[in-house]
Design a protein around this motif. Sequence first.
Motif, PDB file in Angstrom:
ATOM      1  N   LEU A 106       0.865  -1.181   0.000  1.00 59.12           N
ATOM      2  CA  LEU A 106       0.000   0.000   0.000  1.00 59.12           C
ATOM      3  C   LEU A 106       0.896   1.224   0.000  1.00 59.12           C
ATOM      4  CD1 LEU A 106      -2.409  -1.199   2.862  1.00 59.12           C
ATOM      5  CD2 LEU A 106      -2.527  -1.732   0.409  1.00 59.12           C
ATOM      6  N   ALA A 107       0.955   1.923  -1.117  1.00 58.48           N
ATOM      7  CA  ALA A 107       1.931   3.002  -1.256  1.00 58.48           C
ATOM      8  C   ALA A 107       1.254   4.334  -1.519  1.00 58.48           C
ATOM      9  CB  ALA A 107       2.901   2.693  -2.392  1.00 58.48           C
TER      10      ALA A 107
ATOM     11  N   THR B 294       3.658   7.980   8.332  1.00 59.13           N
ATOM     12  CA  THR B 294       3.090   7.380   9.540  1.00 59.13           C
ATOM     13  C   THR B 294       1.677   7.878   9.770  1.00 59.13           C
ATOM     14  OG1 THR B 294       5.298   7.183  10.504  1.00 59.13           O
ATOM     15  CG2 THR B 294       3.423   7.051  12.012  1.00 59.13           C
ATOM     16  N   GLY B 295       1.455   9.167   9.544  1.00 60.44           N
ATOM     17  CA  GLY B 295       0.118   9.726   9.698  1.00 60.44           C
ATOM     18  C   GLY B 295      -0.846   9.193   8.653  1.00 60.44           C
ATOM     19  N   LEU B 296      -0.390   9.040   7.424  1.00 58.75           N
ATOM     20  CA  LEU B 296      -1.263   8.520   6.366  1.00 58.75           C
ATOM     21  C   LEU B 296      -1.645   7.064   6.615  1.00 58.75           C
ATOM     22  CD1 LEU B 296       0.412  10.008   3.146  1.00 58.75           C
ATOM     23  CD2 LEU B 296      -1.653  10.805   4.315  1.00 58.75           C
ATOM     24  N   ALA B 297      -0.781   6.346   7.353  1.00 56.85           N
ATOM     25  CA  ALA B 297      -1.060   4.934   7.631  1.00 56.85           C
ATOM     26  C   ALA B 297      -2.061   4.754   8.771  1.00 56.85           C
ATOM     27  CB  ALA B 297       0.241   4.207   7.965  1.00 56.85           C
ATOM     28  N   ASP B 298      -2.325   5.836   9.502  1.00 53.78           N
ATOM     29  CA  ASP B 298      -3.304   5.740  10.586  1.00 53.78           C
ATOM     30  C   ASP B 298      -4.662   5.318  10.043  1.00 53.78           C
ATOM     31  OD1 ASP B 298      -1.497   6.465  12.465  1.00 53.78           O
ATOM     32  OD2 ASP B 298      -2.154   8.558  12.653  1.00 53.78           O
ATOM     33  N   GLY B 299      -5.272   4.327  10.650  1.00 57.45           N
ATOM     34  CA  GLY B 299      -6.585   3.871  10.219  1.00 57.45           C
ATOM     35  C   GLY B 299      -6.549   2.813   9.146  1.00 57.45           C
ATOM     36  N   VAL B 300      -5.369   2.586   8.534  1.00 55.18           N
ATOM     37  CA  VAL B 300      -5.243   1.516   7.544  1.00 55.18           C
ATOM     38  C   VAL B 300      -5.146   0.195   8.298  1.00 55.18           C
ATOM     39  CG1 VAL B 300      -3.780   0.546   5.723  1.00 55.18           C
ATOM     40  CG2 VAL B 300      -4.117   3.014   5.870  1.00 55.18           C
ATOM     41  N   PRO B 301      -5.953  -0.819   7.923  1.00 54.41           N
ATOM     42  CA  PRO B 301      -5.931  -2.094   8.661  1.00 54.41           C
ATOM     43  C   PRO B 301      -4.557  -2.754   8.709  1.00 54.41           C
ATOM     44  CG  PRO B 301      -7.808  -2.001   7.168  1.00 54.41           C
ATOM     45  CD  PRO B 301      -6.950  -0.813   6.856  1.00 54.41           C
ATOM     46  N   ARG B 302      -3.737  -2.492   7.706  1.00 54.07           N
ATOM     47  CA  ARG B 302      -2.417  -3.142   7.650  1.00 54.07           C
ATOM     48  C   ARG B 302      -1.317  -2.070   7.543  1.00 54.07           C
ATOM     49  NH1 ARG B 302      -1.894  -5.534   2.923  1.00 54.07           N
ATOM     50  NH2 ARG B 302      -3.892  -5.152   1.939  1.00 54.07           N
ATOM     51  N   PRO B 303      -1.059  -1.325   8.621  1.00 50.80           N
ATOM     52  CA  PRO B 303      -0.054  -0.251   8.556  1.00 50.80           C
ATOM     53  C   PRO B 303       1.349  -0.771   8.232  1.00 50.80           C
ATOM     54  CG  PRO B 303      -0.718  -0.652  10.832  1.00 50.80           C
ATOM     55  CD  PRO B 303      -1.671  -1.410   9.966  1.00 50.80           C
ATOM     56  N   GLU B 304       1.606  -2.051   8.542  1.00 50.29           N
ATOM     57  CA  GLU B 304       2.919  -2.620   8.228  1.00 50.29           C
ATOM     58  C   GLU B 304       3.146  -2.733   6.716  1.00 50.29           C
ATOM     59  OE1 GLU B 304       0.046  -6.065   8.647  1.00 50.29           O
ATOM     60  OE2 GLU B 304       0.444  -4.168   9.698  1.00 50.29           O
ATOM     61  N   ASP B 305       2.052  -2.720   5.945  1.00 56.39           N
ATOM     62  CA  ASP B 305       2.155  -2.805   4.480  1.00 56.39           C
ATOM     63  C   ASP B 305       2.162  -1.429   3.819  1.00 56.39           C
ATOM     64  OD1 ASP B 305       2.132  -5.565   4.638  1.00 56.39           O
ATOM     65  OD2 ASP B 305      -0.032  -5.724   4.357  1.00 56.39           O
ATOM     66  N   PHE B 306       2.085  -0.370   4.635  1.00 54.63           N
ATOM     67  CA  PHE B 306       1.971   0.987   4.095  1.00 54.63           C
ATOM     68  C   PHE B 306       3.354   1.622   3.994  1.00 54.63           C
ATOM     69  CE2 PHE B 306       0.629   5.349   3.645  1.00 54.63           C
ATOM     70  CZ  PHE B 306      -0.576   5.243   2.970  1.00 54.63           C
ATOM     71  N   ILE B 307       3.601   2.305   2.879  1.00 58.28           N
ATOM     72  CA  ILE B 307       4.929   2.873   2.614  1.00 58.28           C
ATOM     73  C   ILE B 307       4.791   4.082   1.696  1.00 58.28           C
ATOM     74  CG2 ILE B 307       5.442   1.491   0.535  1.00 58.28           C
ATOM     75  CD1 ILE B 307       8.288   1.043   1.854  1.00 58.28           C
ATOM     76  N   GLY B 308       5.764   4.964   1.706  1.00 56.04           N
ATOM     77  CA  GLY B 308       5.759   6.128   0.819  1.00 56.04           C
ATOM     78  C   GLY B 308       6.590   5.870  -0.428  1.00 56.04           C
ATOM     79  N   THR B 309       6.060   6.262  -1.567  1.00 54.82           N
ATOM     80  CA  THR B 309       6.802   6.174  -2.831  1.00 54.82           C
ATOM     81  C   THR B 309       6.735   7.542  -3.503  1.00 54.82           C
ATOM     82  OG1 THR B 309       4.802   5.287  -3.880  1.00 54.82           O
ATOM     83  CG2 THR B 309       6.505   3.708  -3.249  1.00 54.82           C
ATOM     84  N   HIS B 310       7.773   8.341  -3.281  1.00 53.12           N
ATOM     85  CA  HIS B 310       7.810   9.702  -3.816  1.00 53.12           C
ATOM     86  C   HIS B 310       8.449   9.687  -5.194  1.00 53.12           C
ATOM     87  CE1 HIS B 310       9.621  14.024  -3.450  1.00 53.12           C
ATOM     88  NE2 HIS B 310       8.616  13.979  -4.295  1.00 53.12           N
TER      89      HIS B 310
ATOM     90  N   VAL C   5       9.568  -6.457   5.156  1.00 54.66           N
ATOM     91  CA  VAL C   5       9.062  -7.167   3.976  1.00 54.66           C
ATOM     92  C   VAL C   5       8.489  -6.172   2.978  1.00 54.66           C
ATOM     93  CG1 VAL C   5       7.315  -8.799   3.133  1.00 54.66           C
ATOM     94  CG2 VAL C   5       8.634  -9.323   5.209  1.00 54.66           C
ATOM     95  N   THR C   6       7.719  -5.215   3.476  1.00 53.82           N
ATOM     96  CA  THR C   6       7.139  -4.205   2.585  1.00 53.82           C
ATOM     97  C   THR C   6       8.225  -3.354   1.943  1.00 53.82           C
ATOM     98  OG1 THR C   6       5.099  -4.126   3.861  1.00 53.82           O
ATOM     99  CG2 THR C   6       5.581  -2.221   2.482  1.00 53.82           C
ATOM    100  N   LEU C   7       9.235  -2.978   2.728  1.00 56.90           N
ATOM    101  CA  LEU C   7      10.333  -2.193   2.173  1.00 56.90           C
ATOM    102  C   LEU C   7      11.050  -2.985   1.083  1.00 56.90           C
ATOM    103  CD1 LEU C   7      12.327   0.126   2.013  1.00 56.90           C
ATOM    104  CD2 LEU C   7      13.517  -0.817   4.008  1.00 56.90           C
ATOM    105  N   ALA C   8      11.362  -4.237   1.346  1.00 55.62           N
ATOM    106  CA  ALA C   8      12.060  -5.062   0.356  1.00 55.62           C
ATOM    107  C   ALA C   8      11.231  -5.192  -0.920  1.00 55.62           C
ATOM    108  CB  ALA C   8      12.359  -6.434   0.938  1.00 55.62           C
ATOM    109  N   LYS C   9       9.945  -5.435  -0.770  1.00 49.39           N
ATOM    110  CA  LYS C   9       9.067  -5.541  -1.942  1.00 49.39           C
ATOM    111  C   LYS C   9       9.074  -4.243  -2.743  1.00 49.39           C
ATOM    112  CE  LYS C   9       5.440  -8.791  -0.450  1.00 49.39           C
ATOM    113  NZ  LYS C   9       3.983  -8.851  -0.167  1.00 49.39           N
ATOM    114  N   THR C  10       9.005  -3.121  -2.044  1.00 53.16           N
ATOM    115  CA  THR C  10       8.937  -1.823  -2.728  1.00 53.16           C
ATOM    116  C   THR C  10      10.224  -1.535  -3.480  1.00 53.16           C
ATOM    117  OG1 THR C  10       7.449  -1.059  -0.974  1.00 53.16           O
ATOM    118  CG2 THR C  10       8.387   0.618  -2.421  1.00 53.16           C
ATOM    119  N   ILE C  11      11.358  -1.883  -2.885  1.00 48.99           N
ATOM    120  CA  ILE C  11      12.640  -1.720  -3.587  1.00 48.99           C
ATOM    121  C   ILE C  11      12.656  -2.591  -4.836  1.00 48.99           C
ATOM    122  CG2 ILE C  11      15.112  -2.206  -3.442  1.00 48.99           C
ATOM    123  CD1 ILE C  11      14.967  -1.308  -0.498  1.00 48.99           C
ATOM    124  N   ASP C  12      12.163  -3.820  -4.730  1.00 53.35           N
ATOM    125  CA  ASP C  12      12.111  -4.712  -5.896  1.00 53.35           C
ATOM    126  C   ASP C  12      11.210  -4.138  -6.982  1.00 53.35           C
ATOM    127  OD1 ASP C  12      13.774  -6.429  -4.560  1.00 53.35           O
ATOM    128  OD2 ASP C  12      12.205  -7.847  -3.991  1.00 53.35           O
TER     129      ASP C  12
END
Length: 723
Positions: free
Chosen positions: A433-434, A443-459, A481-488
């Motif tokens: 979830l990017a 961190t603020g944008l991830a508030d309320g997301v059911p899976r905050p561990e899957d939330f990341i920024g892609t600028h 895991v989310t960071l590694a996936k996003t880098i890939d």
Amino acid sequence: MSDFDHPMFRWDRDGEGVVTVTMDDPDQSANTLNDRFSAELPVLVDHLYAERESITGVILTSAKKTFLAGGDLGMMMRANDSDRPRIRALLDGSKQQLRRLETLGRPVVSVVSGAALGGGYELTLATHHRVAVDAPGTVVGLPEVTLGLLPGGGGVVRSVRMFGLLTALQDILLTGARFRPAAALEKGMVDEVVATVDEGLAAARAWIAANPEPAQPWDRKGFAIPGGTPASPKVAAVLPSLPAVLRKQTRGAPATAQAAILAAAVEGAQVDLDNALLIESRAITELICGQESTNIIKSMFYDMQAINRGANRPEGVPAHTAKRIVVLGAGMMGAGIAYVSAKAGLDVVLKDVTLEAAEKGKAYSAGILEKALAKGRSTPEKRDEILARIHPTTDPADAAGADVVIEAVFEDPELKKKVVAEVLPYLASDAVLASNTSTLPITGLADGVPRPEDFIGTHFFSPVDKMALLEIVVGAKTSDVTLAKTIDIARQIGKTPIVVNDSRGFFTSRVIVEFINEAIAMVGEGIPAASVEQAATQAGYPVGALALMDEISLTLNRRIREETIAGLAAEGKEKPLHPAAAVVDRMVDEFGRGGRLAGGGFYEYADGRRTGLWGGLAEHFGASNTEVPLLDMQERMLFAEAIDAVRCLDEGVLRSVADANVGSILGIGFPAWTGGVLQYVNQYKGGAAGFVTRARELADRYGNRFSPPESLVRRAESGEEYT
């Protein structure tokens, strides 16, 4: 049969007397101009001369995916004044061997499969005929200028004699362009293009049979440089304008390598080949031992290589390949993300509030592909294939099964949360979830997301199809895991990913504001706006800070400032108000000038095009302050960014020096000659200590914002560099 036993060069002579020399370094995955190559090339050439009477021709080829890579950049990066004699001897020695190769008296043909760039292509220039294999990795060129160097293995001298002075300079040497086989054939950089290596070897043998006594054009009686020497009327009419063209292209920024190429080419064209080679050696020795090439090699090769090889990727996470992506918002950014994703082979769902808006987003990709088709860089089939992967929609259910979603809507936290929530039920359970945001804390944008561990920024940076950088922002709960996936995923869509920790503005947006604010503050001090813009471009920035501010918009600048002040206040922190704030407020409130989209800002516009600086700047802010030296103006901008980058490192926003250097050059236009925002500190006269001394001078003259952070002072005292 084989009668030559050296690890770098495999020697096979057939019954017709044709020797195939295959480059195959046993200790490396690629052939490079390393110590082994330098030591064994003379032995190979000696053997060719010893066996010349029994040889009918020579074919040079490679067993690697790379034909031959360039020189030892590590050695070049470390070189200093004391290394000049050694480097000069190495250059002259290698040139002597290439000269002996091309005057062997037997036809020598290179069969190029894979990259032949820099020294690799220079080797082919010393052969009589070049055959390129039309394989995905085959590319030729002389890109040394992009690393602050010039071709030092005869590339300047031979390209001038092969293509003519003006063509060699304008199309090859000063651009550093890389040519795929078809383009190389059209330019004359290769003589034949074939489909396979076997066909290339057959073509080489056929050419050898038909040309038993070849000579390089420049070794033939009566040779003249195509188009003429600098003294010929046609060249003489154009040549004086080249320095001016170069200054215009670089906008007065440091361009040491370009100037050296121009000088070496022109001087070398007026003497015989052997003396021209000496001129070239002298020029590249100066560049290798100079600071500018060191800076560029460190950032644009070593730091970039580290990032692209996964220096930021958490260990132990399996490699990930995305298949289906949902892009929320089909505006400029969303459309660009959709294009690069579809081009990379992903199935793209492009969602917006209306189908018309989503279709318009797809049309952006169609426009790019039509231009590529018109320039011969694509085919109708490839165009249709890419466009078929983009599915415009308004229905959240079309996101079904997607393994990544990137929202690219307006910079409003609640809107961003809303559009992600709409598609969340339809995504794969472990989808990334990017958020594509340039300033809002993740961190603020991830508030309320059911899976905050899957939330990341892609600028992403605009335009997405041209800008190589992706700034990945890790929130407080983002998992490895989310960071590694996003880098890939970033690498999958062709982006260079830097990784930063969450904060307002992250790294790039935060630091570039310091550059812009310093320029605006100078306008407020009564320094002529034109001088401010000229100082920026002559320092090496790609565009003036005031022009950039207009593109971003003054109103957005003020909104970000206000949000930052509020955010810091909520944390019990306070940041002194930058003097630029008063100028921006007057521009917006008194004069209604919010930037280009508002019809005018620091510049005037006609039909959206910049026409010149707004005359009211001089009237309302003055333009009589001519006492500030140009160097002070330039270094106020450069130091403002470098000092804030140090703070980013201190605060843990930046995770590495490499991220800072690469991100500053690729993302926000920090001058490439510096090597990046922290390498700028390293390379300043006197190193970090010299930088600290100068920062204190600027602080005394222009304000405490230039005071060096304590961490930098300690580093200066210990003699450490940012590595």
